[in-house]
Motif scaffolding. Structure first.
Motif, PDB file in Angstrom:
ATOM      1  N   ASN A  35     -35.001  -9.741  17.220  1.00 20.58           N
ATOM      2  CA  ASN A  35     -33.725  -9.540  17.919  1.00 20.58           C
ATOM      3  C   ASN A  35     -32.585  -9.227  16.960  1.00 20.58           C
ATOM      4  O   ASN A  35     -31.417  -9.333  17.310  1.00 20.58           O
ATOM      5  CB  ASN A  35     -33.387 -10.769  18.769  1.00 20.58           C
ATOM      6  CG  ASN A  35     -33.396 -12.071  17.988  1.00 20.58           C
ATOM      7  OD1 ASN A  35     -33.777 -12.099  16.827  1.00 20.58           O
ATOM      8  ND2 ASN A  35     -32.996 -13.150  18.631  1.00 20.58           N
ATOM      9  N   ASP A  36     -32.926  -8.833  15.736  1.00 21.89           N
ATOM     10  CA  ASP A  36     -31.946  -8.407  14.735  1.00 21.89           C
ATOM     11  C   ASP A  36     -31.695  -6.908  14.939  1.00 21.89           C
ATOM     12  O   ASP A  36     -32.639  -6.116  15.006  1.00 21.89           O
ATOM     13  CB  ASP A  36     -32.511  -8.677  13.337  1.00 21.89           C
ATOM     14  CG  ASP A  36     -31.509  -8.431  12.227  1.00 21.89           C
ATOM     15  OD1 ASP A  36     -31.167  -9.392  11.527  1.00 21.89           O
ATOM     16  OD2 ASP A  36     -31.090  -7.260  12.040  1.00 21.89           O
ATOM     17  N   THR A  37     -30.432  -6.506  15.049  1.00 19.15           N
ATOM     18  CA  THR A  37     -30.104  -5.108  15.370  1.00 19.15           C
ATOM     19  C   THR A  37     -29.411  -4.374  14.219  1.00 19.15           C
ATOM     20  O   THR A  37     -28.894  -3.282  14.403  1.00 19.15           O
ATOM     21  CB  THR A  37     -29.209  -5.035  16.621  1.00 19.15           C
ATOM     22  OG1 THR A  37     -28.004  -5.790  16.387  1.00 19.15           O
ATOM     23  CG2 THR A  37     -29.922  -5.583  17.836  1.00 19.15           C
ATOM     24  N   ARG A  38     -29.427  -4.951  13.006  1.00 13.47           N
ATOM     25  CA  ARG A  38     -28.702  -4.338  11.893  1.00 13.47           C
ATOM     26  C   ARG A  38     -29.237  -2.944  11.544  1.00 13.47           C
ATOM     27  O   ARG A  38     -28.510  -2.117  10.983  1.00 13.47           O
ATOM     28  CB  ARG A  38     -28.762  -5.241  10.664  1.00 13.47           C
ATOM     29  CG  ARG A  38     -30.085  -5.207   9.926  1.00 13.47           C
ATOM     30  CD  ARG A  38     -30.144  -6.160   8.769  1.00 13.47           C
ATOM     31  NE  ARG A  38     -30.334  -7.537   9.203  1.00 13.47           N
ATOM     32  CZ  ARG A  38     -30.411  -8.571   8.375  1.00 13.47           C
ATOM     33  NH1 ARG A  38     -30.308  -8.379   7.068  1.00 13.47           N
ATOM     34  NH2 ARG A  38     -30.600  -9.795   8.834  1.00 13.47           N
ATOM     35  N   SER A  39     -30.501  -2.675  11.864  1.00 16.48           N
ATOM     36  CA  SER A  39     -31.123  -1.418  11.440  1.00 16.48           C
ATOM     37  C   SER A  39     -31.045  -0.332  12.515  1.00 16.48           C
ATOM     38  O   SER A  39     -31.891   0.558  12.550  1.00 16.48           O
ATOM     39  CB  SER A  39     -32.584  -1.660  11.045  1.00 16.48           C
ATOM     40  OG  SER A  39     -33.327  -2.143  12.138  1.00 16.48           O
ATOM     41  N   PHE A  40     -30.010  -0.371  13.360  1.00 12.96           N
ATOM     42  CA  PHE A  40     -29.953   0.608  14.452  1.00 12.96           C
ATOM     43  C   PHE A  40     -29.787   2.030  13.925  1.00 12.96           C
ATOM     44  O   PHE A  40     -30.328   2.983  14.517  1.00 12.96           O
ATOM     45  CB  PHE A  40     -28.847   0.240  15.454  1.00 12.96           C
ATOM     46  CG  PHE A  40     -27.445   0.311  14.924  1.00 12.96           C
ATOM     47  CD1 PHE A  40     -26.680   1.451  15.087  1.00 12.96           C
ATOM     48  CD2 PHE A  40     -26.869  -0.783  14.277  1.00 12.96           C
ATOM     49  CE1 PHE A  40     -25.380   1.514  14.608  1.00 12.96           C
ATOM     50  CE2 PHE A  40     -25.577  -0.726  13.787  1.00 12.96           C
ATOM     51  CZ  PHE A  40     -24.826   0.430  13.948  1.00 12.96           C
ATOM     52  N   ARG A  41     -29.065   2.202  12.829  1.00 13.19           N
ATOM     53  CA  ARG A  41     -28.919   3.557  12.275  1.00 13.19           C
ATOM     54  C   ARG A  41     -30.250   4.047  11.693  1.00 13.19           C
ATOM     55  O   ARG A  41     -30.633   5.217  11.876  1.00 13.19           O
ATOM     56  CB  ARG A  41     -27.836   3.581  11.204  1.00 13.19           C
ATOM     57  CG  ARG A  41     -26.424   3.367  11.746  1.00 13.19           C
ATOM     58  CD  ARG A  41     -25.368   3.559  10.656  1.00 13.19           C
ATOM     59  NE  ARG A  41     -24.036   3.327  11.181  1.00 13.19           N
ATOM     60  CZ  ARG A  41     -23.430   2.144  11.208  1.00 13.19           C
ATOM     61  NH1 ARG A  41     -24.071   1.068  10.734  1.00 13.19           N
ATOM     62  NH2 ARG A  41     -22.218   2.009  11.697  1.00 13.19           N
ATOM     63  N   GLN A  42     -30.945   3.183  11.001  1.00 14.60           N
ATOM     64  CA  GLN A  42     -32.234   3.569  10.430  1.00 14.60           C
ATOM     65  C   GLN A  42     -33.247   3.851  11.546  1.00 14.60           C
ATOM     66  O   GLN A  42     -34.061   4.778  11.430  1.00 14.60           O
ATOM     67  CB  GLN A  42     -32.757   2.471   9.508  1.00 14.60           C
ATOM     68  CG  GLN A  42     -31.979   2.299   8.212  1.00 14.60           C
ATOM     69  CD  GLN A  42     -30.659   1.529   8.376  1.00 14.60           C
ATOM     70  OE1 GLN A  42     -30.410   0.917   9.409  1.00 14.60           O
ATOM     71  NE2 GLN A  42     -29.828   1.557   7.346  1.00 14.60           N
ATOM     72  N   ALA A  43     -33.184   3.060  12.627  1.00 11.88           N
ATOM     73  CA  ALA A  43     -34.087   3.300  13.748  1.00 11.88           C
ATOM     74  C   ALA A  43     -33.835   4.667  14.373  1.00 11.88           C
ATOM     75  O   ALA A  43     -34.775   5.411  14.681  1.00 11.88           O
ATOM     76  CB  ALA A  43     -33.922   2.199  14.801  1.00 11.88           C
ATOM     77  N   ALA A  44     -32.573   5.015  14.544  1.00 16.71           N
ATOM     78  CA  ALA A  44     -32.244   6.319  15.111  1.00 16.71           C
ATOM     79  C   ALA A  44     -32.733   7.452  14.213  1.00 16.71           C
ATOM     80  O   ALA A  44     -33.240   8.480  14.704  1.00 16.71           O
ATOM     81  CB  ALA A  44     -30.744   6.423  15.343  1.00 16.71           C
TER      82      ALA A  44
END
Length: 484
Positions: free
Chosen positions: A99-108
């Motif tokens: 539930n950690d969302t810090r990597s949203f840019r890397q995921a995109a």
């Protein structure tokens, strides 16, 4: 005897079953989550070991003879976590959780590479493992350079139990590195995150042997040598094994902290555009689909904290008779949303508030909002080719009959309630331990519990629920970009 160990976010549960799958006993130990920065969620793997020892020792205190008779252990665990080890198996940093969302840019960025959806059958979500490693490479390069092993949480427990670096298909399918159709690591996906297969654990099926218990642990728990440790499963697949949701067309809806609509499939049916998860099941040659919402009982608990009334009292105020949806609509996006939006930035809203909007009205809207979010997952499964006639309800939220009536009417599906018993992930893990040890037939072993009751949709309210659902659907595009 067979032992199931379930590593959850809030605790570790240990369960003993016998050859007839009767539950002998269970014990639990709590875990805490660290949130060092907004959007961050971490745990120290050493705490998992401590909690597992505490839970097993609790069983030893209550059932020493049964624990001594254990011949197989199955593992279940929270998915997607990035547990990073060096060449000496030392932990390099706290595990970054699901539930950690810090990597949203890397995921995109990874999701923009078409091979990820093509090979994994899934969107690259911020909670998955691969974007976490991309984040570590960009933000903690000195740690990334020392990574020898990347393990999922339950597989770190396996390393402690057996000394082996092994994972299985259902959990590994949530990393964004698995070729889900072929059930193997993809070198090209690993290379896209500057890793290679040498840094991944070996893969087995969840029903196969994946090491044996270390002698010193066996002695400490009073067990014989050679206790088998099964491949196990990610938490939802393990719950499915516990619930007997292993055959085509079988499904459950889980009302826990998050919400899951889980359907078993005999074939691989990916549809990443719908944001539905298409993962390997814990049983060989079997897959499953999941629609996942991030706030189910969490939404009701949030409402409880605001109002100062317990969740049970709030739902009790609604009574037993299902009401037509009111004018207030609630979007339960308190932590963003996965299915169907894949939107980490969106936040929840109440729409249609007026002076007359009482606590009772808001409670009704919260329950309906979660029901409609699960309906979104049903529509996503349908778009991926899955047709359901009924679902089984599990999780803490299933204690509310009103909520189950609301969900059944929103889905227009029958909702079955299992007979009393604990058929969750720890039970499913213990079943996998039994199968790996004895060679028992997986389908014959993972049977469904008896149905205590079936809640049918309120036919007279289905049209009103459909209208309210369409209103709910129109709200997301209306508020997107305006809630952050």
């Amino acid at each position: 005897m067979y032992l199931g160990l379930d590593l959850g976010t809030s605790g570790v549960k240990a369960m003993l079953i016998d050859d007839g799958q009767a539950i002998i006993g269970s014990a639990s130990a709590a875990l805490e989550v660290s949130r060092p920065h907004p959007g961050c969620s971490e745990q120290d793997p050493a705490d998992w070991v401590r909690a597992a020892e505490e839970a097993v020792n609790g069983l030893k205190a209550e059932h020493p003879g049964a624990l001594a008779a254990v011949r197989g252990i199955g593992l279940s665990g929270q998915m997607h976590g990035a547990t990073l080890l060096d060449q000496e198996d030392a932990v390099l940093r706290p595990c970054i959780l699901w539930n950690d969302t810090r990597s949203f840019r890397q995921a995109a960025a990874l999701d923009g590479d078409p091979q990820f959806r093509a090979l994994t059958g899934n969107i690259v979500f911020p909670g998955f493992t691969a974007p976490k490693l991309a984040w570590v490479r960009e933000n903690e390069p000195e740690i990334f350079a020392r990574v020898r092993w990347v393990l999922l949480p339950k597989d770190y427990l396996r390393l402690w139990l057996t000394g082996e670096h092994i994972s299985e298909m259902s959990d590994s399918a949530g990393t964004s590195w698995l070729d889900t159709g072929k059930r193997r690591w993809s070198e090209s996906l690993l290379a896209a995150t500057h890793l290679d297969e040498r840094q991944m654990p070996a893969l087995v099926e969840g029903t196969e042997r994946a090491g044996t218990l270390r002698a010193e642990l066996a002695r400490g728990w009073g067990m014989a040598d050679g206790v088998v440790v099964a491949g196990g499963a990610g938490d939802n697949a393990a719950s499915a094994c516990g619930m007997g949701t292993v055959g085509e067309g079988q499904a459950f809806v889980s009302l826990g902290t998050s919400g899951v609509l889980f359907a078993a499939n005999a074939t691989y049916l990916p549809n990443p555009e719908s944001a539905v998860h298409a993962f390997c099941h814990a049983l060989p040659d079997t897959w499953h689909q999941m629609g996942v919402i991030l706030s189910a009982t969490d939404a009701l608990n949030w409402h409880s904290g605001i109002t100062g009334k317990s969740a049970a009292d709030l739902t009790a105020e609604l009574g037993e008779t299902l009401k037509a949806p009111g004018p207030v609509t609630f979007l339960p996006y308190l932590s963003g949303e996965r299915t169907p939006h894949n939107d980490a930035a969106i936040r929840g809203v109440f729409a249609g508030l007026g002076h007359e909007s009482s606590r009772l009205v808001l409670t009704q809207a919260v329950l309906e909002g979660v029901a409609f979010a699960i309906r979104d997952s049903l529509e996503a499964l349908r778009a991926a080719g899955t047709r359901l006639e009924r679902v089984t309800a599990i999780g803490g939220g299933s204690r509310s009959r009103y909520w189950l009536k609301s969900i059944g009417t929103a889905l227009n599906l029958a909702v079955d309630l299992p007979a009393d018993g604990d058929f969750g992930a720890a039970f499913g893990a213990a079943r996998l331990g039994l199968i790996a040890t004895t060679g028992a037939d997986p389908v014959a072993t993972c049977t469904a519990p008896a149905t205590a009751e079936t809640i049918m949709p309120e036919v007279s309210l289905v049209p009103a629920y459909e209208d309210a659902y369409q209103r709910y659907r129109r709200l997301y595009p209306a508020i997107k970009g305006a809630t952050m």
